[in-house]
Design a protein around this motif. Structure first.
Motif, PDB file in Angstrom:
ATOM      1  N   LEU A   1     117.235 -65.743 -75.540  1.00  0.00           N
ATOM      2  CA  LEU A   1     115.804 -65.643 -75.234  1.00  0.00           C
ATOM      3  C   LEU A   1     114.956 -65.187 -76.418  1.00  0.00           C
ATOM      4  O   LEU A   1     113.738 -65.042 -76.281  1.00  0.00           O
ATOM      5  CB  LEU A   1     115.607 -64.681 -74.050  1.00  0.00           C
ATOM      6  CG  LEU A   1     116.378 -65.086 -72.772  1.00  0.00           C
ATOM      7  CD1 LEU A   1     116.308 -63.987 -71.717  1.00  0.00           C
ATOM      8  CD2 LEU A   1     115.839 -66.395 -72.214  1.00  0.00           C
ATOM      9  N   GLY A   2     115.592 -64.970 -77.546  1.00  0.00           N
ATOM     10  CA  GLY A   2     114.836 -64.558 -78.742  1.00  0.00           C
ATOM     11  C   GLY A   2     114.251 -65.786 -79.422  1.00  0.00           C
ATOM     12  O   GLY A   2     114.665 -66.174 -80.511  1.00  0.00           O
ATOM     13  N   LYS A   3     113.279 -66.416 -78.792  1.00  0.00           N
ATOM     14  CA  LYS A   3     112.734 -67.695 -79.269  1.00  0.00           C
ATOM     15  C   LYS A   3     111.213 -67.610 -79.348  1.00  0.00           C
ATOM     16  O   LYS A   3     110.579 -66.921 -78.559  1.00  0.00           O
ATOM     17  CB  LYS A   3     113.120 -68.828 -78.301  1.00  0.00           C
ATOM     18  CG  LYS A   3     114.611 -68.901 -77.956  1.00  0.00           C
ATOM     19  CD  LYS A   3     115.451 -69.426 -79.094  1.00  0.00           C
ATOM     20  CE  LYS A   3     116.928 -69.130 -78.971  1.00  0.00           C
ATOM     21  NZ  LYS A   3     117.625 -69.747 -77.874  1.00  0.00           N
ATOM     22  N   ARG A   4     110.652 -68.358 -80.295  1.00  0.00           N
ATOM     23  CA  ARG A   4     109.198 -68.303 -80.460  1.00  0.00           C
ATOM     24  C   ARG A   4     108.505 -69.653 -80.328  1.00  0.00           C
ATOM     25  O   ARG A   4     107.302 -69.748 -80.503  1.00  0.00           O
ATOM     26  CB  ARG A   4     108.845 -67.647 -81.804  1.00  0.00           C
ATOM     27  CG  ARG A   4     109.589 -68.241 -82.976  1.00  0.00           C
ATOM     28  CD  ARG A   4     109.372 -67.450 -84.218  1.00  0.00           C
ATOM     29  NE  ARG A   4     108.050 -67.689 -84.764  1.00  0.00           N
ATOM     30  CZ  ARG A   4     107.701 -68.793 -85.405  1.00  0.00           C
ATOM     31  NH1 ARG A   4     108.560 -69.791 -85.557  1.00  0.00           N
ATOM     32  NH2 ARG A   4     106.481 -68.913 -85.883  1.00  0.00           N
ATOM     33  N   VAL A   5     109.308 -70.689 -80.030  1.00  0.00           N
ATOM     34  CA  VAL A   5     108.673 -71.982 -79.744  1.00  0.00           C
ATOM     35  C   VAL A   5     109.202 -72.532 -78.423  1.00  0.00           C
ATOM     36  O   VAL A   5     110.308 -72.202 -77.991  1.00  0.00           O
ATOM     37  CB  VAL A   5     108.901 -73.033 -80.869  1.00  0.00           C
ATOM     38  CG1 VAL A   5     108.206 -72.626 -82.144  1.00  0.00           C
ATOM     39  CG2 VAL A   5     110.383 -73.274 -81.110  1.00  0.00           C
ATOM     40  N   THR A   6     108.397 -73.370 -77.799  1.00  0.00           N
ATOM     41  CA  THR A   6     108.791 -73.958 -76.509  1.00  0.00           C
ATOM     42  C   THR A   6     109.776 -75.100 -76.748  1.00  0.00           C
ATOM     43  O   THR A   6     110.043 -75.486 -77.893  1.00  0.00           O
ATOM     44  CB  THR A   6     107.561 -74.533 -75.788  1.00  0.00           C
ATOM     45  OG1 THR A   6     107.063 -75.619 -76.591  1.00  0.00           O
ATOM     46  CG2 THR A   6     106.480 -73.491 -75.602  1.00  0.00           C
ATOM     47  N   LEU A   7     110.245 -75.660 -75.639  1.00  0.00           N
ATOM     48  CA  LEU A   7     111.149 -76.819 -75.742  1.00  0.00           C
ATOM     49  C   LEU A   7     110.502 -77.947 -76.538  1.00  0.00           C
ATOM     50  O   LEU A   7     111.179 -78.685 -77.244  1.00  0.00           O
ATOM     51  CB  LEU A   7     111.488 -77.320 -74.334  1.00  0.00           C
ATOM     52  CG  LEU A   7     112.568 -76.524 -73.611  1.00  0.00           C
ATOM     53  CD1 LEU A   7     112.590 -76.890 -72.132  1.00  0.00           C
ATOM     54  CD2 LEU A   7     113.931 -76.755 -74.236  1.00  0.00           C
ATOM     55  N   ALA A   8     109.189 -78.046 -76.430  1.00  0.00           N
ATOM     56  CA  ALA A   8     108.488 -79.109 -77.150  1.00  0.00           C
ATOM     57  C   ALA A   8     108.192 -78.718 -78.597  1.00  0.00           C
ATOM     58  O   ALA A   8     107.556 -79.476 -79.337  1.00  0.00           O
ATOM     59  CB  ALA A   8     107.193 -79.436 -76.421  1.00  0.00           C
ATOM     60  N   GLY A   9     108.622 -77.522 -79.010  1.00  0.00           N
ATOM     61  CA  GLY A   9     108.413 -77.106 -80.393  1.00  0.00           C
ATOM     62  C   GLY A   9     107.047 -76.479 -80.655  1.00  0.00           C
ATOM     63  O   GLY A   9     106.681 -76.227 -81.802  1.00  0.00           O
ATOM     64  N   GLU A  10     106.288 -76.230 -79.588  1.00  0.00           N
ATOM     65  CA  GLU A  10     104.980 -75.569 -79.751  1.00  0.00           C
ATOM     66  C   GLU A  10     105.181 -74.058 -79.760  1.00  0.00           C
ATOM     67  O   GLU A  10     106.089 -73.563 -79.085  1.00  0.00           O
ATOM     68  CB  GLU A  10     104.077 -75.888 -78.551  1.00  0.00           C
ATOM     69  CG  GLU A  10     103.848 -77.359 -78.285  1.00  0.00           C
ATOM     70  CD  GLU A  10     102.974 -77.979 -79.354  1.00  0.00           C
ATOM     71  OE1 GLU A  10     102.220 -77.216 -79.985  1.00  0.00           O
ATOM     72  OE2 GLU A  10     103.067 -79.196 -79.569  1.00  0.00           O
ATOM     73  N   PRO A  11     104.307 -73.311 -80.445  1.00  0.00           N
ATOM     74  CA  PRO A  11     104.432 -71.846 -80.371  1.00  0.00           C
ATOM     75  C   PRO A  11     104.308 -71.393 -78.914  1.00  0.00           C
ATOM     76  O   PRO A  11     103.477 -71.922 -78.172  1.00  0.00           O
ATOM     77  CB  PRO A  11     103.240 -71.330 -81.176  1.00  0.00           C
ATOM     78  CG  PRO A  11     102.806 -72.481 -82.004  1.00  0.00           C
ATOM     79  CD  PRO A  11     103.209 -73.741 -81.300  1.00  0.00           C
ATOM     80  N   VAL A  12     105.137 -70.443 -78.500  1.00  0.00           N
ATOM     81  CA  VAL A  12     105.043 -69.964 -77.114  1.00  0.00           C
ATOM     82  C   VAL A  12     103.720 -69.217 -76.940  1.00  0.00           C
ATOM     83  O   VAL A  12     103.204 -68.630 -77.889  1.00  0.00           O
ATOM     84  CB  VAL A  12     106.205 -69.011 -76.734  1.00  0.00           C
ATOM     85  CG1 VAL A  12     107.510 -69.748 -76.618  1.00  0.00           C
ATOM     86  CG2 VAL A  12     106.315 -67.848 -77.700  1.00  0.00           C
ATOM     87  N   ARG A  13     103.212 -69.243 -75.711  1.00  0.00           N
ATOM     88  CA  ARG A  13     101.954 -68.539 -75.449  1.00  0.00           C
ATOM     89  C   ARG A  13     102.206 -67.149 -74.892  1.00  0.00           C
ATOM     90  O   ARG A  13     101.280 -66.402 -74.623  1.00  0.00           O
ATOM     91  CB  ARG A  13     101.125 -69.324 -74.448  1.00  0.00           C
ATOM     92  CG  ARG A  13     100.795 -70.699 -74.916  1.00  0.00           C
ATOM     93  CD  ARG A  13      99.331 -70.999 -74.551  1.00  0.00           C
ATOM     94  NE  ARG A  13      99.103 -72.411 -74.739  1.00  0.00           N
ATOM     95  CZ  ARG A  13      98.529 -73.184 -73.844  1.00  0.00           C
ATOM     96  NH1 ARG A  13      98.134 -72.665 -72.702  1.00  0.00           N
ATOM     97  NH2 ARG A  13      98.347 -74.457 -74.090  1.00  0.00           N
ATOM     98  N   HIS A  14     103.471 -66.849 -74.609  1.00  0.00           N
ATOM     99  CA  HIS A  14     103.793 -65.561 -73.982  1.00  0.00           C
ATOM    100  C   HIS A  14     104.925 -64.936 -74.773  1.00  0.00           C
ATOM    101  O   HIS A  14     105.725 -65.652 -75.373  1.00  0.00           O
ATOM    102  CB  HIS A  14     104.267 -65.774 -72.547  1.00  0.00           C
ATOM    103  CG  HIS A  14     103.412 -66.726 -71.783  1.00  0.00           C
ATOM    104  ND1 HIS A  14     102.238 -66.322 -71.187  1.00  0.00           N
ATOM    105  CD2 HIS A  14     103.532 -68.046 -71.540  1.00  0.00           C
ATOM    106  CE1 HIS A  14     101.682 -67.364 -70.610  1.00  0.00           C
ATOM    107  NE2 HIS A  14     102.450 -68.422 -70.811  1.00  0.00           N
ATOM    108  N   ASP A  15     105.029 -63.639 -74.680  1.00  0.00           N
ATOM    109  CA  ASP A  15     106.184 -62.999 -75.290  1.00  0.00           C
ATOM    110  C   ASP A  15     107.447 -63.483 -74.600  1.00  0.00           C
ATOM    111  O   ASP A  15     107.440 -63.805 -73.409  1.00  0.00           O
ATOM    112  CB  ASP A  15     106.080 -61.477 -75.153  1.00  0.00           C
ATOM    113  CG  ASP A  15     105.221 -60.886 -76.247  1.00  0.00           C
ATOM    114  OD1 ASP A  15     105.302 -61.377 -77.392  1.00  0.00           O
ATOM    115  OD2 ASP A  15     104.458 -59.950 -75.960  1.00  0.00           O
TER     116      ASP A  15
END
Ligand SMILES: O=P(O)(O)OC[C@H]1O[C@](O)(CO)[C@@H](O)[C@@H]1O
Length: 553
Positions: free
Chosen positions: A358-372
């Motif tokens: 869960l130590g990730k900073r982008v979504t499955l689509a490769g976009e920056p996540v909007r939430h911690d």
């Protein structure tokens, strides 16, 4: 602008978290004497008490709405159907197949199209593991000098160490068939500490590595193979070696006989692999029945996860509690506190399971996540934790949500100790909730005859804010079956969080850069090496190390 169902659901969570008093727990108990009854669930023999969090009916409904909008159920079903849910690595994710009977019919989608029969290969490997375990235990398979094997050393790291080590620590007793030992650290002090306890004539070495390329594991495997060879000769040493890996070419190049290689597939992630061939040390050390029970327990949790409605689904609820804490309340650490010494490696296992997933900073689509995303996970068994870091949980500036794992019935006859243990676990959670007010501290100090000026001086230090969240997981007893349930519960919690956050919970690209840099630094530390291109700090440290080792820069 129209918001998607997910965005709307997230907006609702953030709105609820901004309400006055959000995050407060004590008023919820004051307002609802039935709160414990309404906010605990029991499934698979595990009681989950979430009443000591600030989640109320409205927040729970909003979190369940978020789960629905995030398609947790559909994603779960896609995972169970063997679809490629680990998108960045183009892999199915089927650790559930490892603990299911063949009749469950798990299939894994292949990136090139089509499916492979996961359940069939699981059954075949399990049968080979069972036969091997039996033959080692009966003495049908012996060491090079004809002696039976008494010790098994598992050489692996990360998921090829933590899961089996955690389970063996939990299940091994003096009546167990063999002694399981674990060698993970590339630091040879680890081996130096283990070696004197081993007799090479009676030691079986398992090289546990999915890839069979992990530098630390291969370095340790070479060291232990050398030790066996010096004592038994090259051919003799081969009789003491087995491999747990997906890389058959590399195991054979290392000198491991093909019938001593126990395989698994790339649809088993390292941190989910203790149920696969990677768990062979558990079976050898603790017995085949224990290993089977471990799998059966995990299977029962899988069935619960796959069928229970969301509001009763323990893994989903655990995930939603974490989402509330991380995303609603901004709490970015999470303590794991098992009040059972047999679970002393459980926090370490969960550290990898949760933080690598869960130590990730982008979504499955490769976009920056909007939430911690994933919080920092740490923990120690109670009561040890109380005498180390619990101070910060009680009086530090930020609340740290904690999971207390309590076991009602021990597997030892020391009832007094067990009561002491449980009383402490319950008390810690109660103290976090209740806190200690000025009136309480003052009354207690007055009663003890403390002078008023001393009371005034110490009062701020002795106050506890309380209202700090915790979750309790209560088990009737800890055995192989319930351990399987507990570990699978957290695995599925991780899956649900991955879905809520729309991240790939099954890859781990973040471990690669350090590995690459270590490769380039390695030759620079050789006696004739030279310091290469680095930032000034790293270059300076390499130069100092070379100085200290008496090597020219
Ligand atoms: O089993 P292997 O391939 O040696 O990998 C060990 C561990 O290394 C990692 O890849 C991280 O470096 C983990 O995901 C894995 O559990």
């Amino acid at each position: 602008m129209t918001l998607s169902a997910r965005e709307t659901a997230w907006a609702r969570i953030h709105l609820l978290a901004r309400q006055p008093g959000a995050g407060s727990i004590r008023p919820l108990f004051d307002a609802d004497p039935e709160r414990f009854e309404r906010f605990h669930r029991k499934a698979c023999g595990i009681l989950l008490d979430m009443s000591k969090t600030s989640i109320d009916s409205e927040i729970l409904a909003a979190l369940l709405e978020l789960a629905q909008a995030s398609q947790v159920t559909a994603r779960r079903d896609a995972m169970a159907a063997g679809q490629i849910v680990n998108q960045t690595e183009q892999r199915a994710v089927l650790h559930m197949a490892l603990r299911a009977p063949r009749s469950a019919g798990f299939r894994a989608a292949l990136p090139e199209g089509g499916y492979e029969d996961a359940s069939a290969s699981v059954e075949e490997t399990l049968e080979r593991m069972r036969q091997f375990t039996r033959a080692i235990h009966t003495g049908d398979i012996r060491g090079a000098t004809g002696e039976t094997f008494t010790d098994v050393i598992n050489i692996g790291i990360g998921g090829s160490d933590l899961g089996p080590f955690m389970a063996s620590r939990a299940l091994w007793t003096v009546r167990s068939p063999m002694r399981p030992l674990y060698l993970a650290n590339a630091d040879a002090h680890n081996w130096e500490a283990i070696r004197p306890r081993l007799n090479p004539h009676r030691t079986l070495m398992l090289v546990a590595s999915k890839t069979f390329t992990t530098a630390e594991t291969m370095a340790n495997a070479r060291v232990v193979r050398g030790w066996l060879e010096r004592n038994l000769g090259e051919a003799g040493a081969r009789r003491h070696m087995a491999a747990l890996s997906t890389n058959h070419e590399a195991t054979s190049a290392f000198g491991i006989m093909p019938d001593r290689v126990f395989g698994f597939h790339d649809w088993v992630g390292g941190r989910f692999s203790l149920w696969s061939a990677i768990g062979l040390s558990i079976a050898l050390g603790c017995g085949w029945d224990e290993f089977s029970q471990l799998l059966a327990g995990a299977r029962s949790m899988d069935e619960h996860f796959l069928t229970a409605p969301p509001e009763q689904n323990l893994p989903l609820l655990l995930a939603l509690i974490t989402a509330w804490h991380v995303n609603g309340l901004g709490l970015k650490a999470h303590a794991i506190l098992p009040y059972d010494h047999r679970l002393s490696r459980f926090p370490a296992h969960l550290q990898q399971l949760e933080m690598e997933s869960l130590g990730k900073r982008v979504t499955l689509a490769g976009e920056p996540v909007r939430h911690d995303t994933g919080p920092v996970i740490f923990g120690e068994p109670g009561t040890n934790a109380q005498h180390s870091f619990m101070q910060l949980l009680h009086q530090g500036t930020t609340p740290v949500p904690a999971d207390f794992v309590l076991v009602a019935n021990p597997n030892h006859p020391y009832a007094d100790n067990h009561r002491l243990l449980l009383a402490n676990g319950l008390a810690q959670a109660e103290a976090l909730l209740r806190g200690r007010t000025e009136a309480e501290v003052t009354a207690e100090m007055r009663k003890a005859g403390t002078p008023p000026e001393e009371i005034a001086r110490l009062l701020p230090h002795r106050l506890f804010p309380g209202d700090r969240p915790s979750t309790t997981l209560l088990l009737d007893r800890l055995d192989a079956y319930t351990l399987g349930q507990l570990v699978a519960l957290y695995e599925h919690k991780v899956f649900c969080l991955g879905a809520l956050w729309d991240i790939d919970a099954f890859d781990q690209w973040g471990v690669e850069l350090g590995k690459q840099l270590a490769k380039s630094i390695l030759p620079e530390l050789e006696p004739a090496g030279r310091v290469g291109e680095h930032d000034p700090s790293t270059a300076g440290l390499i130069a100092r190390i070379r100085d200290m080792q008496g090597n020219p820069n």
